[in-house]
Design an enzyme around this catalytic site. Sequence first.
Site, short mmCIF file in Angstrom:
data_model
loop_
_atom_site.label_atom_id
_atom_site.label_comp_id
_atom_site.label_asym_id
_atom_site.label_seq_id
_atom_site.Cartn_x
_atom_site.Cartn_y
_atom_site.Cartn_z
N SER A 115 -12.05 -3.52 11.21
CA SER A 115 -13.11 -2.88 10.41
C SER A 115 -13.35 -3.65 9.11
O SER A 115 -14.37 -3.48 8.46
CB SER A 115 -12.70 -1.45 10.06
OG SER A 115 -11.59 -1.48 9.17
N GLY A 130 -11.50 -3.19 6.55
CA GLY A 130 -11.00 -2.34 5.47
C GLY A 130 -9.79 -2.93 4.77
O GLY A 130 -9.76 -3.05 3.54
N LYS A 175 0.86 -1.20 0.00
CA LYS A 175 0.00 0.00 0.00
C LYS A 175 0.88 1.23 0.00
O LYS A 175 1.78 1.34 0.83
CB LYS A 175 -0.87 0.01 1.26
CG LYS A 175 -1.98 -1.01 1.22
CD LYS A 175 -2.84 -0.95 2.48
CE LYS A 175 -2.18 -1.63 3.64
NZ LYS A 175 -3.04 -1.78 4.81
C1 R5P Z 1 -2.49 -4.34 10.91
O1 R5P Z 1 -1.29 -4.19 11.04
C2 R5P Z 1 -3.15 -5.63 11.22
O2 R5P Z 1 -2.32 -6.72 10.94
C3 R5P Z 1 -4.48 -5.77 10.48
O3 R5P Z 1 -4.21 -5.77 9.10
C4 R5P Z 1 -5.40 -4.63 10.81
O4 R5P Z 1 -5.52 -4.49 12.21
C5 R5P Z 1 -6.77 -4.86 10.22
O5 R5P Z 1 -7.60 -3.80 10.55
P1 R5P Z 1 -8.86 -3.41 9.69
O6 R5P Z 1 -9.68 -4.68 9.51
O7 R5P Z 1 -9.55 -2.37 10.51
O8 R5P Z 1 -8.38 -2.88 8.38
#
Ligand code: R5P
Length: 313
Positions: A224, A226, A193
């Site tokens: 979330s 996302g 990203k």
């Molecule tokens: C981030 O470093 C974690 O490994 C997860 O990718 C993240 O916590 C996922 O969060 P969300 O579902 O809100 O995008």
Amino acid sequence: MAGMKILAGNSNRPLTEAVAAYLGAPLTHCQVRRFADMEIFVEIQENVRGQDTFIVQSTSFPANDHLMELLIMTDALRRASARRITAVVPYFGYARQDRKAGPRTPISAKLVANLITRAGADRVLTVDLHAGQIQGFFDIPTDNLFAAPVMVRDIKEKLDLSNVMVVSPDVGGVVRARAIAKRIDAPLAIVDKRRERAGESEVMNIIGEVAGKSCILVDDIVDSGGTLCNAAEALLNEGAKDVYAYITHGVLSGGAVARISSSKLKELVITDTIAPTEAIRLARNIRVITIAGLIGEAIARTAKEESVSSLFD
Ligand code: R5P
């Protein structure tokens, strides 16, 4: 397992019952309830003097209540002369706050580790810590179990391994994804990203050739949704045949379940480190697999002073 006591907090009683069943040990009678003003009160209703005790409690939503329950249960066991107290925390909340993300911000994961230790825990047993280094936040022995063997078993049962590609949804998750890829002998891709300029939206670059592949996104947390849904979208745009996800901790807050249900994700598989809600159980493309056996075996080995790491050889 004589001399061993398993106690359940309120965060995930079904998992604790399944762990106790694996061990063939009844749950220790213990009340964890509220006073009228919502203070937590704990009463252990059996003798635990000299016993090897294990409190199973995820610090999942509502994180602060569940953390406080864990601390108070630990205090009760210590004052009841338990020989050893292991905090079994299948999902260790606050783990994402593991560094100063900006000036004048806390390192809450370290604070929580301090609280658990100061309350009287002798050991910690947890699953897929957000970052392995968080183990070092505890000055007591801490076993970080991996859900990978449970996931790999499921992947081998459900998917055609001849055409799969394991994908890390971000650069930080590569080690975790690679561990699964190695076990199923699959190639690895990475979602990179990037925000080229401040104010512009993030661009998803896929490192790896995913066209025509069944992709398996691997992550530690889905919150979330996302990260997951955006990664799935990017993979499909690159010509992936379909996208599955194996994620250890189903935090799934806010509208995450609806977001995932309406996404093009074929299936999200999570473990039961966090008790699944009704919405999760009913979701069309979310499935829960249990890690009760893994936790049960780790507890048994801890009690017998046997190797826990060899579970993952
Ligand atoms: C981030 O470093 C974690 O490994 C997860 O990718 C993240 O916590 C996922 O969060 P969300 O579902 O809100 O995008």
